[in-house]
Write a protein that holds these residues in place. Sequence first.
Motif, PDB file in Angstrom:
ATOM      1  N   GLU A  11       0.832  -1.207   0.000  1.00 37.80           N
ATOM      2  CA  GLU A  11       0.000   0.000   0.000  1.00 37.80           C
ATOM      3  C   GLU A  11       0.866   1.257   0.000  1.00 37.80           C
ATOM      4  N   HIS A  12       1.920   1.238   0.787  1.00 37.89           N
ATOM      5  CA  HIS A  12       2.826   2.379   0.867  1.00 37.89           C
ATOM      6  C   HIS A  12       3.518   2.621  -0.471  1.00 37.89           C
ATOM      7  N   VAL A  13       3.990   1.544  -1.090  1.00 41.31           N
ATOM      8  CA  VAL A  13       4.647   1.646  -2.398  1.00 41.31           C
ATOM      9  C   VAL A  13       3.672   2.209  -3.431  1.00 41.31           C
ATOM     10  N   SER A  14       2.434   1.747  -3.407  1.00 38.50           N
ATOM     11  CA  SER A  14       1.436   2.196  -4.382  1.00 38.50           C
ATOM     12  C   SER A  14       1.131   3.679  -4.238  1.00 38.50           C
ATOM     13  N   LYS A  15       1.086   4.154  -2.997  1.00 41.11           N
ATOM     14  CA  LYS A  15       0.731   5.556  -2.750  1.00 41.11           C
ATOM     15  C   LYS A  15       1.840   6.529  -3.153  1.00 41.11           C
ATOM     16  N   THR A  16       3.051   6.058  -3.307  1.00 44.99           N
ATOM     17  CA  THR A  16       4.129   6.962  -3.712  1.00 44.99           C
ATOM     18  C   THR A  16       3.943   7.445  -5.147  1.00 44.99           C
ATOM     19  N   GLY A  17       3.265   6.641  -5.959  1.00 43.86           N
ATOM     20  CA  GLY A  17       3.061   7.012  -7.353  1.00 43.86           C
ATOM     21  C   GLY A  17       4.284   6.850  -8.225  1.00 43.86           C
ATOM     22  N   ALA A  18       5.347   6.293  -7.671  1.00 43.22           N
ATOM     23  CA  ALA A  18       6.601   6.159  -8.412  1.00 43.22           C
ATOM     24  C   ALA A  18       6.664   4.866  -9.217  1.00 43.22           C
ATOM     25  N   TYR A  19       5.679   3.986  -9.027  1.00 41.76           N
ATOM     26  CA  TYR A  19       5.714   2.678  -9.678  1.00 41.76           C
ATOM     27  C   TYR A  19       4.396   2.452 -10.417  1.00 41.76           C
ATOM     28  N   PRO A  20       4.348   2.760 -11.715  1.00 34.74           N
ATOM     29  CA  PRO A  20       3.087   2.763 -12.460  1.00 34.74           C
ATOM     30  C   PRO A  20       2.478   1.384 -12.715  1.00 34.74           C
ATOM     31  N   THR A  21       3.300   0.326 -12.799  1.00 30.71           N
ATOM     32  CA  THR A  21       2.757  -0.993 -13.111  1.00 30.71           C
ATOM     33  C   THR A  21       2.725  -1.869 -11.859  1.00 30.71           C
TER      34      THR A  21
END
Length: 290
Positions: free
Chosen positions: A137-147
Motif C-alpha cells: 500500500e505504501h509503495v502504491s501511494k508513492t506514485g513512483a511505480y506505475p505498473t
Amino acid sequence: MNRYFIFFDQLVAKKISPKFLRASSRLRFICALLCLTLSCFSYAGTDQPTGGSYGLALDPVPTVNFVFLTPANTQQQQAKDIIQHSSILATIKQLSQTRYIFAPSLNIVFGSAKGPNFDSTKGQIQIPYQYIDQLLEHVSKTGAYPTQQQRYQATTDALLLTLLHEIGHAYILDRAIPVLGNSETTVDNFVVILLLNDIHRGDDIAINASRLFSTQALNNSNLRNNTFIQQHSLSQQRYQHILCLVYGSNPARYQRLFDSFPLAQRQQQQRQCNGIYSTTYQGWLYYLDN
C-alpha cells in the motif's frame, strides 16, 4: 565393488577353510560398509576438479528455515503469494550457506501476529502478512511505480531489506559480535555490505528501499504506525550514511548520488565515503568470511 563380492562368493563355493572364511566375511563387511559410506557422500555432494584431480565437494546446507502460517483471509494470501513468487527466499537461503551461517538454523516465520522483529528467546524472525500488505500500500501511494509488476518488485525489495536487517540482529547475537556504538547503524552496515557485494541489484535496493523507509516518505503512510517502522525508521542521518556506503563502494559509478545535496556537504561526502566504506567492508568481512 561388485567384483570383490563375486570373488568372495567363489571362495565360499570352493569350500575354503572356516578360519579363512571368517576373515573373508569380516573383510566383505568392511568393504560393504565403505561402499555405503562413499555412496552417501556422493549423494550429498558433487565431484569437482580440485588441484588437478577430482575430489569430493559437499553441497553447503542452508541454515535458515522458512515457515508459512496459514493466511486468515484473501489479503494475507496475496501477501504470502508475493513472497513465494519473488526471489527473496532463494536469496536469503543462498546467503545462509555462504555468509551468515547459523547453528542451529534460524527460523523465519511468515504470518506471525507480531513483528517484523527478531525474537531472541524463540530464535526466530517474525514477519506478519499485514506488514507486507502495508508495504504494498505504501509503495502504491508513492506514485513512483506505475505498473503492478514494479509495485511488487519495490515491495519485495523493501521486504528483503527488512529481513536482512533482522537477520543482522540475529547474526550479531549468534556470533557475539561486539557493538561499540549504535546497534542500528551496525546492522545498517551489515545490510548494505551484503546488498552491494552479494545481491543482484543490491545497490538499487539499498537506495530505493531506504527512501521508502525515510521519515519523510512515511509521514502520510499507514506504515508509519507499524512497530518495526517506529523502531527502525530511517532518520536523515542514517539515510545519508547508507548513501555514503553505496557511493564509497564505487565513486565513479555513483558520482551523481549526492547531486541534490548542498555543494559543501556533497564535497565532504565524496571525500569521506570511500574510506568509510572500505573500513566497514573490511570489518564485516572479518566475520562474514569466517
